[in-house]
Scaffold this active site. Structure first.
Site, PDB file in Angstrom:
ATOM      1  CG  HIS A 131      31.612  46.201  39.565  1.00 32.93           C
ATOM      2  ND1 HIS A 131      31.047  47.446  39.587  1.00 32.93           N
ATOM      3  CD2 HIS A 131      32.845  46.326  40.115  1.00 32.93           C
ATOM      4  CE1 HIS A 131      31.899  48.296  40.147  1.00 32.93           C
ATOM      5  NE2 HIS A 131      32.994  47.643  40.471  1.00 32.93           N
ATOM      6  CE  LYS A 135      30.475  46.016  43.533  1.00 30.22           C
ATOM      7  NZ  LYS A 135      31.257  45.729  44.752  1.00 30.22           N
TER       8      LYS A 135
END
Length: 232
Positions: A131, A135
């Site tokens: 990600h 995040k």
């Protein structure tokens, strides 16, 4: 449909654009520091905030008798509490680790694959997620959902982050610039490797799924899942 956006970051802005394109109205939006609009006018709330804010946001909606869709991860230790509040308020609620239609189809494919692979002990299974660097939680809620489906059909006891232990399923979490979300399941033996992968190209898939969930939830009572929304 009148929508309240609880969390107006990158996802909130994409949801706003797609919701307006689908003919809905945004009547309220909030961040950690600001809010504007009339929350009580909403037919449904869509919540994409932060783990530390999610429970308060969900509670706010349920107490106001507004159906709520939550896409925030990292707060599920309070999930049973939110289900109880929903039931006590005769409300409606959906939370998911990922609202993307493609990811939810991937979940079903992953579980079917886990059933097929279960007898073949020579294959060691692992999960990798990648990600964007912003995040906060690791592993991703999506990776945890993937792992939990595999564990239902495995002799492994639990999942572990970035740790290879014989009785645990390893989840590797990586953070890279401008990655929307990649999840890979690998079955590896000495002879070959079988891989399943989902790669998100934009946030629109997550936003569209959240809006579909909100459309499904309006005028319903109870706790639902994306399987209910998609009929899978």
């Amino acid at each position: 449909m009148k929508i309240a956006l609880l969390g107006y970051g990158k996802m909130g802005k994409v949801i706003e654009k797609l919701a307006l394109d689908r003919g809905h109205t945004i009547v309220f939006k909030s961040t950690a520091d600001t809010s504007e609009g009339n929350f009580e006018a909403a037919d449904v709330a869509i919540e994409f905030s932060a783990p530390e804010a999610a429970v308060d946001n969900i509670s706010k909606a349920l107490k106001a008798e507004i159906p709520v869709v939550s896409g925030t991860t990292g707060w599920l230790n309070k999930y049973d509490e939110m289900v109880k509040l929903c039931e006590n308020r005769n409300g409606s609620f959906i939370t998911a680790s990922n609202f993307s239609v493609g990811v939810n189809l991937f979940f079903s494919i992953n579980e079917y694959a886990a059933k097929l692979m279960a007898p073949w002990k020579e294959y060691d299974v692992s999960v990798e997620e990648i990600h964007h660097t912003e995040k906060k939680d690791a592993p991703s809620g999506t990776a945890i959902s993937i792992a939990e489906s595999i564990l239902k059909h495995s002799e492994k006891q639990d999942w572990k982050l970035n740790s290879s232990e014989e009785n645990n399923l390893k989840i590797t979490a990586k953070r890279e610039e401008d990655v929307k979300g990649t999840h890979t399941v690998s079955y590896i033996s000495s002879i070959d490797t079988i891989s399943l992968e989902h790669v998100a190209h934009s946030r629109e898939g997550f936003a569209k799924g959240a809006i579909l969930a909100a459309e499904f939830l309006k005028d319903k009572n109870g706790v639902f899942t994306m399987k209910d929304v998609l009929g899978i």
